[in-house]
Design a protein around this motif. Structure first.
Motif, PDB file in Angstrom:
ATOM      1  N   THR A 197       0.828  -1.207   0.000  1.00 12.43           N
ATOM      2  CA  THR A 197       0.000   0.000   0.000  1.00 12.43           C
ATOM      3  C   THR A 197       0.863   1.257   0.000  1.00 12.43           C
ATOM      4  O   THR A 197       0.623   2.185  -0.775  1.00 12.43           O
ATOM      5  CB  THR A 197      -0.946   0.010   1.219  1.00 12.43           C
ATOM      6  OG1 THR A 197      -1.759  -1.159   1.153  1.00 12.43           O
ATOM      7  CG2 THR A 197      -1.829   1.239   1.233  1.00 12.43           C
ATOM      8  N   ASP A 198       1.883   1.292   0.846  1.00 13.89           N
ATOM      9  CA  ASP A 198       2.772   2.452   0.907  1.00 13.89           C
ATOM     10  C   ASP A 198       3.468   2.712  -0.420  1.00 13.89           C
ATOM     11  O   ASP A 198       3.535   3.852  -0.883  1.00 13.89           O
ATOM     12  CB  ASP A 198       3.836   2.268   2.001  1.00 13.89           C
ATOM     13  CG  ASP A 198       3.280   2.384   3.399  1.00 13.89           C
ATOM     14  OD1 ASP A 198       2.116   2.823   3.564  1.00 13.89           O
ATOM     15  OD2 ASP A 198       4.009   2.028   4.346  1.00 13.89           O
TER      16      ASP A 198
ATOM     17  N   LEU B 155       2.712   1.531  -3.553  1.00 15.91           N
ATOM     18  CA  LEU B 155       1.827   1.833  -4.683  1.00 15.91           C
ATOM     19  C   LEU B 155       1.194   3.211  -4.554  1.00 15.91           C
ATOM     20  O   LEU B 155       0.943   3.872  -5.560  1.00 15.91           O
ATOM     21  CB  LEU B 155       0.743   0.769  -4.830  1.00 15.91           C
ATOM     22  CG  LEU B 155       1.188  -0.606  -5.313  1.00 15.91           C
ATOM     23  CD1 LEU B 155      -0.034  -1.499  -5.537  1.00 15.91           C
ATOM     24  CD2 LEU B 155       2.023  -0.530  -6.572  1.00 15.91           C
ATOM     25  N   SER B 156       0.955   3.653  -3.332  1.00 18.39           N
ATOM     26  CA  SER B 156       0.341   4.971  -3.159  1.00 18.39           C
ATOM     27  C   SER B 156       1.280   6.091  -3.605  1.00 18.39           C
ATOM     28  O   SER B 156       0.837   7.194  -3.880  1.00 18.39           O
ATOM     29  CB  SER B 156      -0.110   5.187  -1.717  1.00 18.39           C
ATOM     30  OG  SER B 156       1.002   5.209  -0.850  1.00 18.39           O
TER      31      SER B 156
ATOM     32  N   ASN C  49       2.054   7.839  -9.365  1.00 18.84           N
ATOM     33  CA  ASN C  49       1.062   8.741  -9.951  1.00 18.84           C
ATOM     34  C   ASN C  49      -0.021   7.955 -10.673  1.00 18.84           C
ATOM     35  O   ASN C  49       0.272   7.000 -11.384  1.00 18.84           O
ATOM     36  CB  ASN C  49       1.721   9.702 -10.939  1.00 18.84           C
ATOM     37  CG  ASN C  49       2.564  10.755 -10.257  1.00 18.84           C
ATOM     38  OD1 ASN C  49       2.263  11.143  -9.129  1.00 18.84           O
ATOM     39  ND2 ASN C  49       3.604  11.203 -10.915  1.00 18.84           N
TER      40      ASN C  49
ATOM     41  N   ILE D  27      -2.564   6.201  -9.306  1.00 17.96           N
ATOM     42  CA  ILE D  27      -3.159   5.089  -8.567  1.00 17.96           C
ATOM     43  C   ILE D  27      -3.842   5.634  -7.324  1.00 17.96           C
ATOM     44  O   ILE D  27      -3.260   6.413  -6.574  1.00 17.96           O
ATOM     45  CB  ILE D  27      -2.103   4.042  -8.173  1.00 17.96           C
ATOM     46  CG1 ILE D  27      -1.568   3.358  -9.430  1.00 17.96           C
ATOM     47  CG2 ILE D  27      -2.689   3.010  -7.214  1.00 17.96           C
ATOM     48  CD1 ILE D  27      -0.554   2.279  -9.161  1.00 17.96           C
ATOM     49  N   ASN D  28      -5.092   5.217  -7.121  1.00 15.18           N
ATOM     50  CA  ASN D  28      -5.877   5.670  -5.978  1.00 15.18           C
ATOM     51  C   ASN D  28      -6.609   4.492  -5.355  1.00 15.18           C
ATOM     52  O   ASN D  28      -6.750   3.442  -5.962  1.00 15.18           O
ATOM     53  CB  ASN D  28      -6.925   6.698  -6.427  1.00 15.18           C
ATOM     54  CG  ASN D  28      -6.294   7.872  -7.116  1.00 15.18           C
ATOM     55  OD1 ASN D  28      -5.485   8.573  -6.533  1.00 15.18           O
ATOM     56  ND2 ASN D  28      -6.649   8.077  -8.372  1.00 15.18           N
ATOM     57  N   GLU D  29      -7.094   4.690  -4.147  1.00 16.89           N
ATOM     58  CA  GLU D  29      -7.965   3.733  -3.460  1.00 16.89           C
ATOM     59  C   GLU D  29      -7.424   2.304  -3.504  1.00 16.89           C
ATOM     60  O   GLU D  29      -8.073   1.381  -3.972  1.00 16.89           O
ATOM     61  CB  GLU D  29      -9.377   3.788  -4.039  1.00 16.89           C
ATOM     62  CG  GLU D  29     -10.026   5.148  -3.886  1.00 16.89           C
ATOM     63  CD  GLU D  29     -11.436   5.201  -4.430  1.00 16.89           C
ATOM     64  OE1 GLU D  29     -12.140   4.184  -4.319  1.00 16.89           O
ATOM     65  OE2 GLU D  29     -11.794   6.253  -4.965  1.00 16.89           O
ATOM     66  N   ILE D  30      -6.236   2.138  -2.968  1.00 20.59           N
ATOM     67  CA  ILE D  30      -5.574   0.827  -2.953  1.00 20.59           C
ATOM     68  C   ILE D  30      -6.150  -0.009  -1.817  1.00 20.59           C
ATOM     69  O   ILE D  30      -6.304   0.458  -0.705  1.00 20.59           O
ATOM     70  CB  ILE D  30      -4.060   1.004  -2.747  1.00 20.59           C
ATOM     71  CG1 ILE D  30      -3.482   1.881  -3.849  1.00 20.59           C
ATOM     72  CG2 ILE D  30      -3.365  -0.359  -2.693  1.00 20.59           C
ATOM     73  CD1 ILE D  30      -2.138   2.472  -3.522  1.00 20.59           C
ATOM     74  N   ARG D  31      -6.471  -1.250  -2.149  1.00 16.89           N
ATOM     75  CA  ARG D  31      -6.992  -2.193  -1.156  1.00 16.89           C
ATOM     76  C   ARG D  31      -6.281  -3.532  -1.354  1.00 16.89           C
ATOM     77  O   ARG D  31      -6.111  -3.989  -2.481  1.00 16.89           O
ATOM     78  CB  ARG D  31      -8.500  -2.351  -1.344  1.00 16.89           C
ATOM     79  CG  ARG D  31      -9.145  -3.106  -0.196  1.00 16.89           C
ATOM     80  CD  ARG D  31     -10.663  -3.121  -0.304  1.00 16.89           C
ATOM     81  NE  ARG D  31     -11.083  -4.169  -1.208  1.00 16.89           N
ATOM     82  CZ  ARG D  31     -11.803  -3.986  -2.322  1.00 16.89           C
ATOM     83  NH1 ARG D  31     -12.193  -2.788  -2.670  1.00 16.89           N
ATOM     84  NH2 ARG D  31     -12.147  -4.993  -3.076  1.00 16.89           N
TER      85      ARG D  31
ATOM     86  N   PHE E  88      -6.990  -1.589  -7.082  1.00 17.06           N
ATOM     87  CA  PHE E  88      -6.813  -0.138  -7.067  1.00 17.06           C
ATOM     88  C   PHE E  88      -7.562   0.515  -8.223  1.00 17.06           C
ATOM     89  O   PHE E  88      -7.892  -0.127  -9.215  1.00 17.06           O
ATOM     90  CB  PHE E  88      -5.332   0.254  -7.105  1.00 17.06           C
ATOM     91  CG  PHE E  88      -4.559  -0.298  -8.276  1.00 17.06           C
ATOM     92  CD1 PHE E  88      -4.469   0.401  -9.473  1.00 17.06           C
ATOM     93  CD2 PHE E  88      -3.916  -1.512  -8.175  1.00 17.06           C
ATOM     94  CE1 PHE E  88      -3.752  -0.102 -10.545  1.00 17.06           C
ATOM     95  CE2 PHE E  88      -3.195  -2.034  -9.239  1.00 17.06           C
ATOM     96  CZ  PHE E  88      -3.106  -1.325 -10.430  1.00 17.06           C
TER      97      PHE E  88
ATOM     98  N   HIS F 138      -7.600   3.586 -11.138  1.00 20.12           N
ATOM     99  CA  HIS F 138      -6.629   4.323 -11.964  1.00 20.12           C
ATOM    100  C   HIS F 138      -7.346   4.939 -13.145  1.00 20.12           C
ATOM    101  O   HIS F 138      -8.447   4.528 -13.513  1.00 20.12           O
ATOM    102  CB  HIS F 138      -5.506   3.397 -12.429  1.00 20.12           C
ATOM    103  CG  HIS F 138      -6.000   2.196 -13.182  1.00 20.12           C
ATOM    104  ND1 HIS F 138      -6.147   2.183 -14.542  1.00 20.12           N
ATOM    105  CD2 HIS F 138      -6.402   0.980 -12.745  1.00 20.12           C
ATOM    106  CE1 HIS F 138      -6.607   0.989 -14.910  1.00 20.12           C
ATOM    107  NE2 HIS F 138      -6.771   0.242 -13.828  1.00 20.12           N
TER     108      HIS F 138
END
Length: 90
Positions: free
Chosen positions: A20-21, A23-24, A27, A29-33, A43, A45
Motif C-alpha cells: 500500500t505504501d 503503490l500509493s 502517480n 493510482i488511488n484507493e488501494i486495497r 486499485f 486508476h
C-alpha cells in the motif's frame, strides 16, 4: 477504472502495508486495497499504462503477479518487504 492483480508471496499485514505504501507513491493510482485472503491488490486508476507500472513495482518488492516467475530472489525480496511493513506498523 478498477484493476485487480492477484499476486504471489503475500503473507500478512506487513506485506499489505508495504504494498500500500509503495503503490500509493505512484502517480495515477488511488484507493488501494489489499485482500490477504485472495492475495489480491485492487486499485483505481485513470489509464491502463499505470497497471504495468504497478506490476513492475510489485515484482520489484517481491510480489510478482500470479502469472509471473516466482523464484528464490522474488521470495527473498518479499520477506524483506514484509519485515519492513511490520516494522513501520510498530
Amino acid at each position: 477504472m478498477k484493476t485487480t492483480i492477484q499476486i504471489q508471496n503475500l503473507k500478512c499485514g506487513g506485506c499489505a502495508k508495504t504494498i500500500t505504501d509503495k503503490l500509493s507513491g505512484l502517480n495515477g493510482i488511488n484507493e488501494i486495497r489489499i485482500e490477504e485472503e485472495t492475495s489480491s491488490v485492487i486499485f483505481e486508476h485513470e489509464n491502463s499504462d499505470v497497471v504495468f507500472v504497478a506490476k513492475d513495482k510489485l515484482r520489484a518488492l517481491g510480489y510478482p503477479a500470479i502469472d509471473d516467475e516466482n523464484g528464490i530472489l522474488q521470495k527473498a525480496k518479499s520477506y524483506v518487504s514484509c519485515a519492513s511493513g511490520k516494522f513501520k506498523n510498530n
